[in-house]
Design a protein around this motif. Structure first.
Motif, PDB file in Angstrom:
ATOM      1  N   ILE A   6       1.321  -0.792  -2.622  1.00 31.42           N
ATOM      2  CA  ILE A   6       2.500  -0.613  -1.774  1.00 31.42           C
ATOM      3  C   ILE A   6       2.062  -0.548  -0.325  1.00 31.42           C
ATOM      4  CG2 ILE A   6       4.461   0.900  -1.299  1.00 31.42           C
ATOM      5  CD1 ILE A   6       4.903   0.679  -4.048  1.00 31.42           C
ATOM      6  N   GLY A   7       0.898   0.078  -0.133  1.00 33.51           N
ATOM      7  CA  GLY A   7       0.358   0.173   1.222  1.00 33.51           C
ATOM      8  C   GLY A   7       0.189  -1.202   1.836  1.00 33.51           C
ATOM      9  N   TYR A   8      -0.358  -2.106   1.054  1.00 35.82           N
ATOM     10  CA  TYR A   8      -0.532  -3.471   1.557  1.00 35.82           C
ATOM     11  C   TYR A   8       0.814  -4.060   1.941  1.00 35.82           C
ATOM     12  CZ  TYR A   8      -0.833  -8.520   1.338  1.00 35.82           C
ATOM     13  OH  TYR A   8      -0.705  -9.835   1.617  1.00 35.82           O
ATOM     14  N   ILE A   9       1.783  -3.888   1.053  1.00 35.76           N
ATOM     15  CA  ILE A   9       3.102  -4.481   1.315  1.00 35.76           C
ATOM     16  C   ILE A   9       3.736  -3.849   2.555  1.00 35.76           C
ATOM     17  CG2 ILE A   9       5.420  -4.788   0.379  1.00 35.76           C
ATOM     18  CD1 ILE A   9       4.062  -4.813  -2.417  1.00 35.76           C
ATOM     19  N   LEU A  10       3.680  -2.519   2.610  1.00 34.79           N
ATOM     20  CA  LEU A  10       4.311  -1.830   3.743  1.00 34.79           C
ATOM     21  C   LEU A  10       3.674  -2.234   5.062  1.00 34.79           C
ATOM     22  CD1 LEU A  10       4.886   1.831   2.517  1.00 34.79           C
ATOM     23  CD2 LEU A  10       6.494  -0.056   2.650  1.00 34.79           C
ATOM     24  N   THR A  11       2.350  -2.287   5.061  1.00 34.46           N
ATOM     25  CA  THR A  11       1.656  -2.617   6.305  1.00 34.46           C
ATOM     26  C   THR A  11       2.126  -3.964   6.835  1.00 34.46           C
ATOM     27  OG1 THR A  11      -0.261  -1.498   5.435  1.00 34.46           O
ATOM     28  CG2 THR A  11      -0.605  -2.851   7.373  1.00 34.46           C
ATOM     29  N   HIS A  12       2.128  -4.947   5.966  1.00 32.64           N
ATOM     30  CA  HIS A  12       2.481  -6.276   6.439  1.00 32.64           C
ATOM     31  C   HIS A  12       3.965  -6.427   6.706  1.00 32.64           C
ATOM     32  CE1 HIS A  12      -1.599  -6.911   5.061  1.00 32.64           C
ATOM     33  NE2 HIS A  12      -1.625  -7.943   5.884  1.00 32.64           N
TER      34      HIS A  12
END
Ligand code: HEM
Lengths: 387, 691
Positions: free
Chosen positions: B178-184
Motif C-alpha cells: 500500500i505504501g508503494y501505491i500511496l507514494t506514487h
C-alpha cells in the motif's frame, strides 16, 4: 536436567512491547510528562495552542525514542538535570559571566564550545581506535560523542532561556539562524550516529561521521569568531511562527541522516580499495555499510519529505502560497529528487556498490548546497542566515 | 543474496502480446524513464535558481546583453517554472508514474491477499533463509508451536494440508505494498493540485487571445477589459500595494514582463500600516489595519493583518507580504553645484512622482523612487561591523535630456565617520552597480550650507576675487612684502592656483610651481617663491572659507578651532570629487510627510487541499514503504518416521540484511519454544514425579 520447565518457557519472553517495558521506563516517561505539564502551565503566557501541542508532541517523541533506544533515557535525564541546574543559576544575563559554572561550563556559549572541543576530540580518537585496532579507544570515542551531543543540546536549551533573559519578547527557540542550526546539525548528527552505532554494534564508522561533524564545527567556530554570529538577535516578523519549531528540527534530522549516509559512503569507497586490510581493522563488510547507507538515506528521506511539507504549509501561511519556487524550496526539491532517484535504483534495479556510495557522497554535496550554498549564493525569500 | 526465490514475490509482468500500445506503455512506465525524468526535473530546477526568476526585463537585458537576452527569453529562462518545456517534463513524469501505478496496483493488491500456501518443500529449501528441526513432538504439537510463534511475530496465517505435510503460510507487513501505491498516487495527486493552482489557465486564455498582457504602468481605471479577469472561482496569486488611506478592488497577476488584473468581490481599504523595530533596528512587526467591504459582506470587516497570520474571506486569503512607500511628500532643497551663486531650489514632490526641474537653463527630470525612515546598517564605504541607525534616506534618479539617468541615494542626517560628520550622497550610473558615496562635510551647525557656500565661492572667479585680494594682502604682509600695488597681481595668481588645485589636486599645484620657478634665479630665491605662492594659496582659501562661513550665517571672527580646520580640509578634498558626481545638483531632504503603502498578497488556491491530501498520502506511503517490511514465513511440518520434521523458510524483498538477523532470531525462538514444548509433553506423558 534439573532446570524446571517453567524457566525454559520463561526463557522466551512472550509479552508484548508495552508489557516488556520496565518500571524504569514508565517512571522515566512519567517524570518527563510531569516536567512537560509543568512547563506547559508555567510558560503558558508565552505559548499559543499550537506550541502547547508541539510541546506534548515532543514529549511523546522523546518517550518513543527512549523506549526503543534505552540509552536515550539516561541521556535525556542527564541533559535535563544539567540544563535545569544551569537555569537555576541564571536569573539574569549577567550571571553568565559572574557565575563560575555558567561561565566555564553551562552558559550556552560555554556549553557549545565544549561541544566543539569534544567532537573535535572524538574524531581522532575514533580513527586511532580503528587504525590501531584498539576497541578501548573506540569506546572513548563513543563516550566523547555522547558528551559532545549532550553539551550541544544543553547549549541550545540554555540559549533558549538566555533569549528570554534578554527580553521576554525577544525569546524564541534557538533554531533560527545559521549559527544555531549548525549546533543543531552537529549534535543531531552525533545522536543519529550513536543510534546506528548501537543498532549495528560497530564503532568503526565513528571517525568517518566525525569528519563531517568536525567540518561543521570548523564552520561554526569561524562563524563565531570572525563574524560574531553567536549573538542572540531578535526575530524578524516572517520567522515569528510556531512552524519554525517543527520545520527546522525535522529538516536537521534529515540533514544529519543524509550526512551520515554520505560519510558511510566514504568509508565504503575507502574499503573497496582494499577490502581485506580494512576488514581486518574492523570496518564492517560492504553489505553492512551498504545497508547502513540505505537506512540513513531512508530515514533522511522520510524526515526530509515531512520537513519539506511542513515548510510548504508554513509558506502557505507566511508567503501566501505553499510553493513559490523560491531557491531554497527549489533546492529542497532537487535534493529530494536526487535521493528519490537513488532509492529507485536501489529498490527496483538492485544497484549496490561503489557507484551508489559515490552517489551518497554527492548527495551530501547537494544537501550542503541546499542548506548553506543557497543562503550564500542565491537570493530568495528565506531571509535567515545570510552570511 | 537470494535472488531466485525472491522473484516469485514480484508481480507477474503482463504476458499480453506486445502490440505498439504495450511497447509504449512499457516505455512510459519504465524505471529508466522515471529516473531520467527525476534527474531532468532536478536539473531544470537548478536553472531556475541560477537565473533569478521574474525580474524586470531591463535587468535581464543589461545582465545578459542584447545577444543572449532574446535567446534566453525564447527558452523562457526568466520564468522557468511555468515554461511549456518545464511543464512538459512534469507532465511526462506524471504520465510515467500513472502508467507505473496502474500497471502495478492490481498485481500488488492481489499479491497482498495471497499467502502462497502452495509452496512445496523443495522450493522452501531453496530460500537463503531456511532452517530445519527434528523433534520428538507430534506433528500437531509442532503445528501448535509454529502457529503460536507466527502469531507472536505478528504474521497472519493460512493453513494448508498437503497430504503428507501441513504448511502454515504466514505473512506480515503487506501494507508495505500500500505504501508503494500511496507514494506514487501522492505524486499524481500533488501534481494535479499544483496544476490547478498554477497559472496554466491564464496562459491558455492568453494563448487563445481571450486575455492580453498589460505591460504599461497605468492607473487601474484605464486598463482595458481584455486584461481583466472578473471575480470567479479560479485560482490566482497576485499582489497589490495600497497606500495608507487608499483602497483596492483588484490585484495584479504578474506574467513575464507584464501583468493581468484580477478583480476581487470585495474592496480592501488600508487605514494604517505599521512597522515596529527591535533595538537592533531589525523590524519586529509589520501590520496593516484593513477594512474589507463587499456585496456579500454585511458588516465591514475591520482586521489587523500581520505576517504569518493571513485573513481568509470566502476562500480568498489575504497576506501581509511587503511594504513600501505610498507616496510620501518630500520637501527638498536643491543645492546648485555650478558655483553660480543661485539660491537653493525648493522642491515639493511625492515619492514615485516624476517632475521637471530647471537648473541654469537646463531641464532635468527628477524621479523620486524611494523613501525610508529607518536605515539600520553599516555606514556605507566605511570598514566597520557595527550597525547604526542612519535615519531617513531617499533615492532618486536625475534624467537628462538624452534620457540617460544617474541614481542617487541620500541620507537626511549627517553621519559620523572618524569623529567628523558628513552628509552622504550615493551615486551610480547603472542599477546593478553599487552606490559610490560623496562625503559632504557638515559645518558647525551640522548643516551642509557652509560647504556649498565654500564651493560656490571657489568655483566663481567673481566671488573669489574679494577673498583672493584679502588673502594676497595677508600673505604679502606675512612675507614682509609691502607693495600694495602688487596685490591684484598676486591675487590673480592666487585664483589661478585655486583653480588648478580644484582641477588637479594639491600635488599637481606644487610640482607645477616648482617647475615654473626652476627657470628663475638661484636656488634660494626659487624656494622662497614656492613658499610664497603656497602661502598665497592657503590664505586665499582660508579667506574664501571665512566668506563661506559668513554666507552660511556663521561668525567668521569667532575663534576657529580644530574642527573648523578639519572641515576646511575635508571640504577641499570633497570639492574636486564633485566633478565625478555627474549632475550640478545636490538634493537635501528638509522635511517629509510619511505615507506608507502595504503590500498585500491575495490568493485563491482551490487546489491547496488536494495538494495537502497528496502530502498526507506521501508521508503515509513513505513510512509504510520504509518502515513496514513485507515478510513471509512458511512452516512445513511433516512426519518423518518416529520424529517430526519442521522446515521454516522466510523471505523479505526489501531489507534482506535485517531480515537475515530477524530470521536468525526467529530460529532461536523456535529452538526455545520447541524445547519447552518437548519437555512439556514429556512431562505430561510421564507420571508426575518421574522426572
Ligand atoms: C517523483 C516521482 C516518481 C516517479 C516518476 C516514480 C516512478 C517510478 C517508476 C516508473 C517505477 C517503476 C514501476 C514499474 O516497475 O512499473 C517506480 C517504482 C518504485 N517507486 Fe517510484 N516514482 C516516483 C517517486 C517515488 C517515491 C517518492 C518513492 C518513495 C520512496 C518511490 C518508490 C518506489 C518504489 C519502492 C518502487 C518499486 C516498486 C516495486 O517494484 O516494488 N517512488 N517508481
Amino acid at each position: 536436567m534439573s532446570t524446571p520447565q517453567e524457566s525454559l518457557v520463561a526463557d522466551f519472553d512472550e509479552r508484548g512491547f508495552f508489557r516488556r517495558l520496565s518500571a524504569f521506563d514508565w517512571v522515566w516517561a512519567l517524570a518527563f510528562l510531569a516536567g512537560t505539564i509543568y512547563a506547559s502551565v508555567e510558560f503558558a503566557p508565552w505559548m499559543d495552542r499550537y506550541e502547547q501541542g508541539i510541546l506534548y508532541l515532543s514529549w511523546a517523541t522523546l518517550v518513543g525514542v527512549g523506549w526503543m533506544w534505552k540509552q536515550a533515557r539516561l541521556f535525556s535525564i542527564i541533559v535535563a538535570v544539567v540544563t535545569l541546574f544551569s537555569l537555576s543559576r541564571y536569573p539574569d544575563l549577567a550571571a553568565g559571566q559572574s557565575d563560575f559554572f555558567l561561565n566555564y561550563l553551562l552558559s550556552s556559549q560555554a556549553a557549545i564550545m565544549w561541544m566543539c572541543a569534544l567532537f573535535l576530540a572524538a574524531t581522532p580518537v575514533y580513527f586511532a581506535g580503528l587504525l590501531l585496532r584498539a576497541p578501548f579507544l573506540e569506546r572513548v570515542g563513543t563516550a566523547l560523542t555522547w558528551l559532545a551531543s549532550g553539551a550541544g543540546l544543553v547549549g541550545l536549551l540554555v540559549r533558549w532561556w538566555e533569549s528570554y533573559l534578554i527580553a521576554p519578547e525577544v525569546g524564541r527557540i534557538p533554531v533560527t539562524n545559521l549559527y544555531e542550526v549548525f549546533v543543531l546539525f552537529a549534535f543531531t548528527t552525533g545522536l543519529i550516529y550513536l543510534y546506528y552505532e548501537f543498532r549495528y554494534k560497530t564503532r568503526a564508522m565513528g571517525g568517518f561521521v566525525g569528519l563531517i561533524i568536525c567540518a561543521s564545527i570548523g564552520f561554526l567556530l569561524w562563524y563565531h569568531f570572525a563574524q560574531g554570529a553567536h549573538e542572540i538577535e531578535p526575530l524578524i516578523p516572517a520567522l515569528q511562527s510556531w512552524w519554525m519549531k517543527i520545520h527546522v528540527p525535522t529538516n536537521f534530522v534529515a540533514y544529519g541522516a543524509f550526512a551520515i549516509a554520505g560519510m558511510v559512503g566514504v568509508a565504503y569507497v575507502v574499503q573497496a580499495r582494499n577490502p581485506e586490510a580494512w576488514k581486518r581493522r574492523g570496518l564492517p563488510s560492504a553489505e553492512v555499510m551498504d545497508d547502513l547507507m540505505y537506512k540513513n538515506i531512508a530515514l533522511g528521506f522520510a524526515f526530509f519529505t515531512i520537513a519539506t511539507i511542513l515548510g510548504a504549509l508554513w509558506a502557505a501561511e507566511a508567503w501566501g502560497g505553499y510553493w513559490s519556487w523560491d531557491p531554497k524550496e527549489t533546492w529542497s526539491l532537487i535534493t529530494w529528487l536526487n535521493y528519490a532517484a537513488w532509492l529507485h535504483l536501489r529498490f527496483t534495479k538492485g544497484w549496490r556498490g561503489v557507484p551508489m556510495a559515490w552517489w551518497a557522497i554527492i548527495g551530501v554535496a547537494v544537501v550542503t548546497f541546499t542548506f548553506l550554498g543557497v543562503n550564500i549564493f542565491l537570493s530568495g525569500l528565506h531571509s535567515y542566515g545570510e552570511l | 543474496m537470494a535472488s531466485v526465490p525472491q522473484d516469485i514475490d514480484a508481480p507477474r509482468r503482463q504476458r499480453r502480446s506486445r502490440g505498439n500500445v504495450s511497447i509504449l506503455l512499457n516505455f512510459l512506465g519504465s524505471m529508466n524513464l522515471a529516473i531520467t525524468l527525476l534527474v531532468a526535473v532536478a536539473i531544470a530546477s537548478v536553472i531556475g535558481t541560477v537565473v533569478q526568476q521574474n525580474q524586470p526585463y531591463e535587468d535581464y537585458l543589461s545582465k545578459f546583453g542584447p545577444f543572449w537576452f532574446p535567446i534566453f527569453d525564447k527558452l523562457a529562462l526568466y520564468d522557468v517554472y511555468s515554461a511549456t518545456w518545464f511543464l512538459g517534463i512534469l507532465g511526462f513524469l506524471l504520465v510515467s508514474v500513472s502508467v507505473c501505478l496502474t500497471r502495478q496496483t492490481p498485481g500488488m493488491l492481489r499479491e497482498m491477499g495471497k499467502f502462497r500456501e502452495h509452496q512445496q518443500e523443495r522450493s522452501l529449501r531453496a530460500f537463503t533463509n531456511h532452517r530445519e528441526w527434528q523433534t520428538r513432538l507430534a506433528p500437531d504439537e509442532v503445528e501448535a508451536v509454529a502457529a503460536r510463534a507466527l502469531k507472536y511475530n505478528g504474521l497472519r496465517m493460512r493453513r494448508k494440508d498437503h497430504g503428507d505435510a501441513i504448511l502454515l503460510a504466514g505473512m506480515a507487513g503487506s501494507s508495505n505494498r500500500i505504501g508503494y501505491i500511496l507514494t506514487h498516487l501522492a505524486i499524481v495527486v500533488i501534481c494535479i493540485g499544483g496544476l490547478l493552482d498554477g497559472n496554466l489557465m491564464l496562459k491558455y486564455r492568453e494563448w487563445t487571445g481571450d486575455l492580453t498582457l498589460e505591460t504599461r504602468n497605468i492607473p487601474v481605471s484605464q486598463i482595458g477589459e481584455e486584461s481583466r479577469i472578473p471575480p470567479g472561482r479560479s485560482s490566482f496569486r497576485g499582489m497589490v500595494n495600497i497606500p495608507e488611506g487608499g483602497g483596492a478592488r483588484v490585484v495584479f497577476l504578474p506574467l513575464r514582463d507584464g501583468y493581468i488584473v484580477q478583480e476581487l468581490p470585495f474592496r480592501i481599504e488600508v487605514e494604517e500600516f505599521r512597522v515596529e523595530h527591535w533595538d537592533t533596528g531589525e523590524p519586529s512587526l509589520f501590520e496593516s489595519d484593513l477594512i474589507v467591504t463587499g456585496d456579500n459582506i454585511d458588516e465591514p470587516i475591520h482586521h489587523t493583518l500581520r505576517v504569518n497570520h493571513p485573513l481568509i474571506i470566502d476562500g480568498y486569503a489575504i497576506y501581509q507580504s511587503s511594504f513600501g512607500d505610498g507616496g510620501s511628500m518630500l520637501s527638498l532643497r536643491g543645492w546648485s553645484l555650478l558655483g553660480d551663486g543661485a539660491d537653493p531650489l525648493d522642491i515639493e514632490q511625492r515619492v514615485s512622482d516624476r517632475e521637471e526641474i530647471e537648473i541654469a537653463g537646463n531641464s532635468l527630470i527628477l524621479e523620486l523612487t524611494e523613501f525610508e525612515t529607518f536605515n539600520t546598517r553599516r555606514v556605507p564605504g566605511v570598514e566597520s561591523r557595527e550597525m547604526e541607525e542612519l535615519g531617513p534616506s531617499f533615492e532618486y534618479r536625475l534624467r537628462g535630456a538624452d534620457g540617460s539617468a544617474r541614481e542617487f541615494h541620500n541620507y537626511m542626517r549627517s553621519v559620523e565617520i572618524d569623529g567628523r560628520r558628513f552628509f552622504l550622497s550615493g551615486m551610480r550610473t547603472a542599477p546593478q552597480e553599487p552606490f559610490r558615496y560623496l562625503h559632504i562635510p557638515a559645518d558647525a551647525n551640522d548643516r551642509p550650507d557652509t560647504f556649498f557656500m565654500f564651493n560656490d565661492i571657489l568655483s566663481s572667479e567673481e566671488r573669489l576675487r574679494d577673498a583672493s585680494e584679502r588673502g594676497a594682502a595677508v600673505a604679502m604682509q606675512e612675507f614682509g612684502l609691502n607693495q600694495e600695488e602688487l596685490v591684484p597681481q598676486v591675487a590673480a595668481t592666487g585664483r589661478e592656483l585655486v583653480r588648478q588645485l580644484l582641477d588637479e589636486g594639491f600635488g599637481a599645484v606644487m610640482t607645477d610651481l616648482e617647475a615654473r620657478m626652476a627657470s628663475q634665479g638661484e636656488e634660494g630665491a626659487q624656494q622662497s617663491l614656492v613658499m610664497f605662492s603656497r602661502l598665497v594659496l592657503e590664505r586665499t582659501l582660508w579667506e574664501a572659507f571665512s566668506d563661506a562661513l559668513r554666507a552660511a550665517g556663521d561668525d567668521p571672527d569667532r575663534e576657529l578651532g580644530e574642527s573648523d580646520q578639519m572641515f576646511f580640509q575635508d571640504a577641499l578634498s570633497t570639492i574636486p570629487a564633485l566633478a565625478e558626481y555627474g549632475v550640478p545638483l545636490f538634493l537635501e531632504l528638509d522635511s517629509y510627510n510619511h505615507r506608507q503603502a502595504t503590500g498585500l498578497q491575495i490568493a485563491r488556491a482551490p487546489g491547496a487541499n488536494i495538494v495537502y491530501l497528496g502530502c498526507a498520502l506521501l508521508v503515509a506511503g513513505i513510512l509504510l514503504l520504509f518502515y513496514v517490511s513485507h515478510r513471509r514465513i512458511w512452516c512445513w511440518i511433516r512426519r518423518d518416521g518416529e520424529r517430526t520434521m519442521l522446515l521454516v523458510a522466510g523471505s523479505n524483498q526489501r531489507d534482506p540484511l535485517t531480515f537475515e538477523r530477524k530470521f536468525a532470531e526467529l530460529g532461536e525462538e523456535f529452538d526455545t519454544r520447541l524445547r519447552a514444548a518437548e519437555s512439556e509433553s514429556h512431562k505430561s506423558r510421564q507420571p508426575p514425579g518421574d522426572a
